[in-house]
Enzyme design. Structure first.
Site, PDB file in Angstrom:
ATOM      1  N   GLU A 144     -29.391  14.813  -5.565  1.00 29.86           N
ATOM      2  CA  GLU A 144     -29.663  15.475  -4.290  1.00 29.86           C
ATOM      3  C   GLU A 144     -28.501  15.334  -3.313  1.00 29.86           C
ATOM      4  OE1 GLU A 144     -29.842  13.319  -1.547  1.00 29.86           O
ATOM      5  OE2 GLU A 144     -29.579  11.658  -2.955  1.00 29.86           O
ATOM      6  N   SER A 145     -27.618  14.359  -3.568  1.00 26.02           N
ATOM      7  CA  SER A 145     -26.509  14.090  -2.665  1.00 26.02           C
ATOM      8  C   SER A 145     -25.303  14.976  -2.953  1.00 26.02           C
ATOM      9  CB  SER A 145     -26.124  12.623  -2.791  1.00 26.02           C
ATOM     10  OG  SER A 145     -25.880  12.303  -4.153  1.00 26.02           O
TER      11      SER A 145
ATOM     12  N   SER B 251     -14.234   8.682  -1.584  1.00 29.83           N
ATOM     13  CA  SER B 251     -15.076   9.877  -1.645  1.00 29.83           C
ATOM     14  C   SER B 251     -15.057  10.672  -0.344  1.00 29.83           C
ATOM     15  CB  SER B 251     -16.490   9.475  -2.069  1.00 29.83           C
ATOM     16  OG  SER B 251     -17.245  10.613  -2.369  1.00 29.83           O
ATOM     17  N   HIS B 252     -16.216  10.817   0.291  1.00 30.40           N
ATOM     18  CA  HIS B 252     -16.344  11.663   1.477  1.00 30.40           C
ATOM     19  C   HIS B 252     -16.113  10.880   2.767  1.00 30.40           C
ATOM     20  CE1 HIS B 252     -19.908   9.740   0.052  1.00 30.40           C
ATOM     21  NE2 HIS B 252     -20.337   9.677   1.298  1.00 30.40           N
TER      22      HIS B 252
ATOM     23  N   ASP C  53     -15.772  17.568  -1.537  1.00 33.47           N
ATOM     24  CA  ASP C  53     -15.499  16.389  -0.701  1.00 33.47           C
ATOM     25  C   ASP C  53     -14.112  15.801  -0.962  1.00 33.47           C
ATOM     26  OD1 ASP C  53     -16.012  15.336  -3.225  1.00 33.47           O
ATOM     27  OD2 ASP C  53     -16.867  13.498  -2.399  1.00 33.47           O
TER      28      ASP C  53
ATOM     29  N   ASP D 280     -15.694  15.562  -6.185  1.00 35.97           N
ATOM     30  CA  ASP D 280     -16.833  15.504  -7.104  1.00 35.97           C
ATOM     31  C   ASP D 280     -18.117  16.106  -6.518  1.00 35.97           C
ATOM     32  OD1 ASP D 280     -17.234  13.390  -5.369  1.00 35.97           O
ATOM     33  OD2 ASP D 280     -17.540  11.868  -6.922  1.00 35.97           O
ATOM     34  N   ARG D 281     -18.186  16.237  -5.196  1.00 38.05           N
ATOM     35  CA  ARG D 281     -19.407  16.817  -4.615  1.00 38.05           C
ATOM     36  C   ARG D 281     -19.224  18.296  -4.309  1.00 38.05           C
ATOM     37  NH1 ARG D 281     -22.322  12.410  -0.648  1.00 38.05           N
ATOM     38  NH2 ARG D 281     -22.131  10.671  -2.095  1.00 38.05           N
TER      39      ARG D 281
ATOM     40  N   LYS E 266     -19.503  13.800 -11.667  1.00 38.53           N
ATOM     41  CA  LYS E 266     -19.938  15.050 -11.067  1.00 38.53           C
ATOM     42  C   LYS E 266     -18.693  15.842 -10.703  1.00 38.53           C
ATOM     43  CE  LYS E 266     -20.799  12.389  -6.899  1.00 38.53           C
ATOM     44  NZ  LYS E 266     -21.735  11.299  -6.626  1.00 38.53           N
TER      45      LYS E 266
ATOM     46  N   ASP F 252     -12.746  13.515  -2.833  1.00 41.51           N
ATOM     47  CA  ASP F 252     -12.210  13.347  -4.185  1.00 41.51           C
ATOM     48  C   ASP F 252     -12.669  14.427  -5.153  1.00 41.51           C
ATOM     49  OD1 ASP F 252     -14.817  12.337  -4.021  1.00 41.51           O
ATOM     50  OD2 ASP F 252     -14.527  11.051  -5.761  1.00 41.51           O
TER      51      ASP F 252
ATOM     52  N   THR G 176     -21.838   1.104  -6.704  1.00 41.16           N
ATOM     53  CA  THR G 176     -21.881   2.186  -7.688  1.00 41.16           C
ATOM     54  C   THR G 176     -20.579   2.988  -7.680  1.00 41.16           C
ATOM     55  OG1 THR G 176     -22.986   3.475  -5.995  1.00 41.16           O
ATOM     56  CG2 THR G 176     -24.375   2.573  -7.712  1.00 41.16           C
TER      57      THR G 176
HETATM   58  C1  G1P Z   1     -24.864   7.878  -2.603  1.00 41.54           C
HETATM   59  C2  G1P Z   1     -25.748   8.991  -3.121  1.00 41.54           C
HETATM   60  C3  G1P Z   1     -25.791   8.951  -4.630  1.00 41.54           C
HETATM   61  C4  G1P Z   1     -24.376   9.004  -5.187  1.00 41.54           C
HETATM   62  C5  G1P Z   1     -23.534   7.905  -4.572  1.00 41.54           C
HETATM   63  C6  G1P Z   1     -22.082   7.996  -5.001  1.00 41.54           C
HETATM   64  O1  G1P Z   1     -25.394   6.629  -2.984  1.00 41.54           O
HETATM   65  O2  G1P Z   1     -27.046   8.910  -2.597  1.00 41.54           O
HETATM   66  O3  G1P Z   1     -26.551  10.022  -5.096  1.00 41.54           O
HETATM   67  O4  G1P Z   1     -24.376   8.853  -6.575  1.00 41.54           O
HETATM   68  O5  G1P Z   1     -23.573   8.007  -3.147  1.00 41.54           O
HETATM   69  O6  G1P Z   1     -21.488   9.203  -4.632  1.00 41.54           O
HETATM   70  P1  G1P Z   1     -26.307   5.739  -2.017  1.00 41.54           P
HETATM   71  O7  G1P Z   1     -25.523   5.516  -0.752  1.00 41.54           O
HETATM   72  O8  G1P Z   1     -27.540   6.523  -1.737  1.00 41.54           O
HETATM   73  O9  G1P Z   1     -26.565   4.484  -2.789  1.00 41.54           O
HETATM   74 ZN    ZN Z   2     -16.893  12.087  -3.871  1.00 41.65          ZN
END
Ligand code: G1P
Ligand code: ZN
Length: 547
Positions: A368-369, A117-118, A281, A285-286, A380, A283, A17
């Site tokens: 929720e993340s 990302s993070h 975070d 977005d969080r 985001k 990049d 994703t």
């Molecule tokens: C995780 C988060 C999800 C977010 C994704 C990308 O994915 O749970 O909400 O969109 O990172 O930042 P997951 O590892 O749960 O598939």
């Molecule tokens: Zn991120």
């Protein structure tokens, strides 16, 4: 000049994703990044016909180790692949939401966002590449599948042979007939934030003593936060902590949660804490939101922002709808109901919000993340969430904890936690999912730890805009009264399998609204163990991370 190189095998490199995410050392292998980038260009670039010759490509990243090297390679390859213009953030910097905005604002055909990302950064840590399309959002599944398919057949990549370009000076250069514009990564984004939010109201409140602390975690939001929070809004110098992006994020995880943003959390629990504590975070977005003595869960934050968004000029006309990912708590549902607007429940991952935002059916979205955002971009947006909180607090002149209490008194409260079991061996994680899946039809009517199951299913989503269906998006067990457990496997983990257990207990108006979350979730945890047998099947007595 064209370089032709046979590919290296792409086993196990399916982009998830969040694009392709691997260790830096993997990306440094000969042809590795090149093969992925060429596969993107072959599937979505000018060569594929999906994009006009001479189109614009945006590139930038979160500043982590290896960012600059890949940007130079993207520029050389874009020139050989028929792009007419590349826009790149100065220093190679573009936060993910800013990249989304730049793609939209300059009519780019897409963009490559370089980030993990993070996840931590550095020579032994993580790197990532993700492709966003012309709407500024993550490529939809059809595009990522095409890219993935191409990685299996690709036999050459194209690049021109030119020296590195200077990424640190704003201006335009030419690379084999293609123009490369190094742009200010903050200017357009800051201007958009000034349009959306009531900067004069926030400035006035700051003048009268409103304070905040923002932890940029040595990641990409530092320059954005210095400019917007300190320079434009007038928060005292030093309100932005760790504001200089570092290639290794100072050795920390740029993950804005209560573990990695502990210093900020501890500060916010002191009597002399500022009114708002926030972090973003790697990049950008969080977001993490903490009031004085009061942590706000991302699910609650979404609901509270939606309930008050009309106080910001960009949302004064009201919201068209709210969208949340399935595991996100149902707190926002009650706000949507009160506002008389639709609530969309989508699978995990920001890309599912894109179609709703594109046609104007949803205005605000959240997960929720720690992801919250709106239709201003297609990602985001951490700083956006912080600015909306600041706008609301500045106009309403109340504290975060007062706002939270008022919200719960009106809508009830969704106590919430996520338990992560990380680096499980894949077989045992799959056994948990398989066991619950098999049990689903028999669960309704059964009681565990005093809780009776109303419904149980595997979440399947049909996009109301394009009609596409995504099945097996998580297992949900709903109890009588609105409490819930959800189980799913992570799509972003880099080691083994990560099992996520989401726990949500609903207390209606008049119920226990001021209790401690762990106390309120104890029965649900026991019910989850009885239903899923995580300890029994994985050998893990407790989760690795609770958020
Ligand atoms: C995780 C988060 C999800 C977010 C994704 C990308 O994915 O749970 O909400 O969109 O990172 O930042 P997951 O590892 O749960 O598939
Ligand atoms: Zn991120």
């Amino acid at each position: 000049m064209i370089v032709t190189t046979p590919t290296t095998p792409f086993a196990g490199q399916k982009p998830g994703t969040s694009g392709l995410r691997k260790k830096v050392r993997v990306f440094q292998q000969a042809n590795y990044a090149e093969n992925f980038i060429q596969s993107v260009f072959d599937s979505a670039g000018p060569a594929s016909g999906a994009t006009a010759t001479g189109a614009t490509l945006v590139v930038g990243g979160d500043g982590r180790y290896h960012n600059r090297a890949v940007i130079q390679q993207v520029i050389r390859m874009a020139a050989a692949n028929g792009y007419g213009r590349v826009l790149v953030g100065q220093g190679g910097i573009l936060s993910t939401p800013a990249a989304s905005q730049v793609i939209r604002k300059y009519g780019a055909s897409g963009g490559l966002i370089l980030s993990a990302s993070h996840n931590p950064g550095g020579p032994d840590e993580d790197f990532g590449i993700k492709y966003n399309t012309a709407n500024g959002g993550p490529a939809p599944e059809a595009v990522t599948e095409a890219i993935y398919a191409r990685t299996g057949t690709i036999d050459r990549w194209l690049a021109v042979d030119t020296p590195d370009i200077d990424l640190d000076t704003i201006g335009t250069a030419e690379v084999a007939g293609m123009s490369v514009e190094v742009i200010d990564p903050v200017a357009d984004y800051a201007a958009l934030m000034e349009e959306l939010f009531d900067f004069p109201a926030i400035r006035k409140a700051v003048h009268e003593g409103f304070t905040m602390a923002f932890d940029a975690m040595h990641a990409v939001t530092g320059p954005y936060a210095h400019e917007i929070l300190e320079k434009r809004l007038g928060f005292a110098a030093g309100s932005v902590h760790n504001g200089t992006p570092l290639e290794d994020f100072g050795g920390h995880h740029p993950d804005p949660n209560l573990v990695h943003a502990r210093v900020l959390y501890d500060l916010m629990m002191l009597p002399e804490a500022p009114a708002l504590g926030a972090a973003s975070d790697g990049d950008g977005d969080r977001n993490l939101i903490i009031g004085k003595g009061c942590f706000v869960t991302p699910s609650d934050s979404l609901a509270m922002l939606a309930a008050n968004a009309h106080l910001a000029p960009g949302y004064a006309r009201g919201l068209a709808g709210i969208a949340r990912s399935m595991p996100t708590s149902a707190a926002a549902d009650r706000v949507a109901e009160a506002l008389g607007i639709p609530l969309f429940e989508t699978p995990t991952g920001w890309k599912f919000f894109g179609s709703l935002l594109d046609v104007g059916r949803a205005t605000i979205c959240g997960e929720e993340s720690a992801g919250t955002g709106s239709d201003h971009v297609r990602e985001k947006d951490g700083l956006w969430a912080v600015l909306l909180w600041l706008n609301i607090l500045a106009v309403r002149r109340i504290s975060v904890s007062e706002l939270a209490r008022e919200h719960w008194a009106r809508f009830g409260r969704n106590y919430y936690a996520r338990h992560d079991y990380e680096a499980l061996d894949t077989a045992s994680a799959e056994a948990v999912i398989a066991g619950v899946t098999a049990a689903l039809p028999g669960l309704p009517g059964q009681s565990f730890a005093g809780l009776t199951i109303a419904t149980a299913d595997s979440f399947s989503y049909t996009d109301p805009v394009d009609g596409s269906t995504s099945a097996n998006q998580g297992l949900r067990v709903l109890f009588v009264g609105g409490s819930r457990i959800v189980l799913r496997l992570s799509g972003t983990g880099t080691e083994g399998a990560t099992l996520r257990l989401y726990l949500e207990r609903y207390e209606a108006v008049g119920g226990r609204l001021d209790a401690q979350t762990p106390d309120m979730l104890a029965e649900l945890i026991a019910a989850a163990e009885a239903i899923a047998g995580i300890a029994r099947l994985t050998g893990r007595a407790a989760p690795d991370v609770v958020t």
